[in-house]
Write an enzyme that holds these catalytic residues in place. Structure first.
Site, PDB file in Angstrom:
ATOM      1  N   ARG A  29       0.895  -1.182  -0.040  1.00 12.74           N
ATOM      2  CA  ARG A  29      -0.017   0.116  -0.046  1.00 12.74           C
ATOM      3  C   ARG A  29       0.877   1.196   0.097  1.00 12.74           C
ATOM      4  O   ARG A  29       0.468   2.605   0.432  1.00 12.74           O
ATOM      5  CB  ARG A  29      -0.929  -0.120   1.428  1.00 12.74           C
ATOM      6  N   LYS A  30       2.163   1.105  -0.303  1.00 17.97           N
ATOM      7  CA  LYS A  30       2.916   2.180  -0.484  1.00 17.97           C
ATOM      8  C   LYS A  30       2.973   2.814  -1.906  1.00 17.97           C
ATOM      9  O   LYS A  30       3.728   2.745  -2.591  1.00 17.97           O
ATOM     10  CB  LYS A  30       4.483   1.907  -0.069  1.00 17.97           C
ATOM     11  N   THR A  31       2.074   3.443  -1.938  1.00 19.11           N
ATOM     12  CA  THR A  31       1.457   4.044  -3.253  1.00 19.11           C
ATOM     13  C   THR A  31       1.142   5.557  -3.201  1.00 19.11           C
ATOM     14  O   THR A  31       1.452   6.117  -2.079  1.00 19.11           O
ATOM     15  CB  THR A  31       0.116   3.419  -3.854  1.00 19.11           C
TER      16      THR A  31
END
Length: 291
Positions: free
Chosen positions: A138-140
Site C-alpha cells: 500500500r506504499k502508493t
C-alpha cells in the site's frame, strides 16, 4: 481494449477529468498558439519496458476530443532497438492533443515503470521456481493508487490489499495500542466478518504462533534475514501441520529486486515489495506532432 481494462471502476474517468482541470485551471495559452488544425502525433517509447496504462492514456485523449490507435497491446515488452519505437498514433486538433500530452505521458511512464518492475520480479520468481505470490504494497502515491496498482496487475504481480477496507493488517502500532497480538486479532474479528482476511505483522516466530493461535489467516515475517526467514517458515509450517491449522506466510521488509531471490525459500507463500512502487524508474515516452 486491454483485457485488464475490465477491472477498472467507472470513476477513473472522473479522476482524469479532475487532473485535466488541474492542468488547465483558466486559459490555455499554448493551445491558442497552435489552434484547431487536425494533426497526427506519434507516441514513441525510448527505453525498454512493459507497456501499461493504456486505458488511462485513452481516457485522457477521449476527454480532449482525440483518438488513439495502438501498435502494441498492453503488457507487451517494448524494446527500442534504434533509440525509439513507435507505440501509438494520436489524432485530433493540435491544441487538444497538446492539452492531454503531459498528463497522458506522466501516467503511462509511471504505470509502465511499475509494470516493468513487477514483470522482472515475476520472471525472477519463475526462474527460481518460486511458486508463491509476488505482491506490491500500500506504499502508493496519494491520488495515483489505482494507476500504480493497475501497473502491478499488467506486470503480473499481485496488488496485495487495495486499501484499508480490503483486508485487516495488524501492524506493530495496532498491537501496541491494544496490548497484544491476541487482543488485536480478537478486536478485528468483532467487525471484519467471514469474508475479510486478517494478517498480522510479526517480528519473531513466537509472535507468529500467537497470531495463528488467535485466528490470523496470514502472518507477515517482517525484516527477517533470508536464513532466519527460512528457519522460521519451516518451523511455523511444521507446527501448523501438526495442529491442522492453515496459514499463509508473507515475507516483507526491505526486500529489493536485487535481493529478492534470496527470499524465495520453501514455506514462504507471499513476498511483498514496497519497492514495486517506491523509487521505480519510469519508462521513457514522448509524443511528437507530425509537421
Amino acid at each position: 481494449m486491454s483485457r485488464h481494462a475490465a477491472l477498472l471502476p467507472t470513476t477513473f474517468a472522473r479522476t482524469i477529468e479532475d487532473w485535466l482541470a488541474e492542468d488547465i485551471p483558466s486559459f490555455d495559452y499554448g493551445g491558442y498558439v497552435v489552434g484547431d488544425d487536425e494533426k497526427e502525433a506519434t507516441l514513441y517509447c525510448k527505453s525498454e519496458g512493459i507497456l501499461a496504462g493504456v486505458p488511462f492514456f485513452n481516457e485522457v485523449f477521449r476527454q480532449t476530443g482525440c483518438t488513439v490507435v495502438w501498435s502494441f497491446e498492453e503488457g507487451a515488452e517494448i524494446i527500442p532497438f534504434d533509440s525509439k519505437v513507435e507505440v501509438a498514433k494520436v489524432h485530433g486538433p493540435a491544441r487538444r492533443i497538446l492539452m492531454g500530452e503531459r498528463l497522458a505521458l506522466n501516467i503511462i511512464a509511471r504505470c509502465s515503470g511499475i509494470a516493468s518492475r513487477a514483470r522482472r520480479l515475476r520472471d525472477l520468481a519463475d526462474m527460481n521456481k518460486f511458486s508463491g505470490v509476488i505482491a506490491g504494497t500500500r506504499k502508493t502515491t496519494p491520488g495515483f493508487r489505482l494507476i500504480e496498482k493497475y501497473g502491478m496487475e499488467v506486470g503480473g504481480a499481485d496488488t496485495h490489499r487495495m486499501d484499508l477496507s480490503t483486508m485487516v493488517m495488524l501492524k506493530d502500532n495496532h498491537i501496541w495500542a491494544t496490548g497484544s497480538i491476541t487482543n488485536a486479532v480478537a478486536k478485528a474479528k468483532e467487525v471484519s466478518g467471514f469474508s475479510i482476511k486478517i494478517e498480522v505483522e510479526c517480528q519473531s516466530e513466537a509472535e507468529a504462533m500467537e497470531a495463528i493461535a488467535a485466528g490470523a489467516d496470514i502472518v507477515m515475517l517482517d525484516n527477517h534475514s533470508p536464513e532466519r526467514l527460512r528457519a522460521a517458515a519451516h518451523s511455523i509450517k511444521s507446527q501448523c501441520l501438526t495442529s491442522q491449522k492453515q496459514v499463509l506466510i508473507e515475507a516483507s521488509g526491505g526486500i529489493t529486486e536485487d535481493s529478492a531471490a534470496e527470499y524465495m525459500v520453501p514455506g514462504i507463500d507471499i513476498i511483498s515489495f514496497g519497492t514495486m512502487t517506491q523509487g521505480v524508474p519510469h519508462v521513457d515516452f514522448s509524443l511528437k506532432i507530425s509537421p
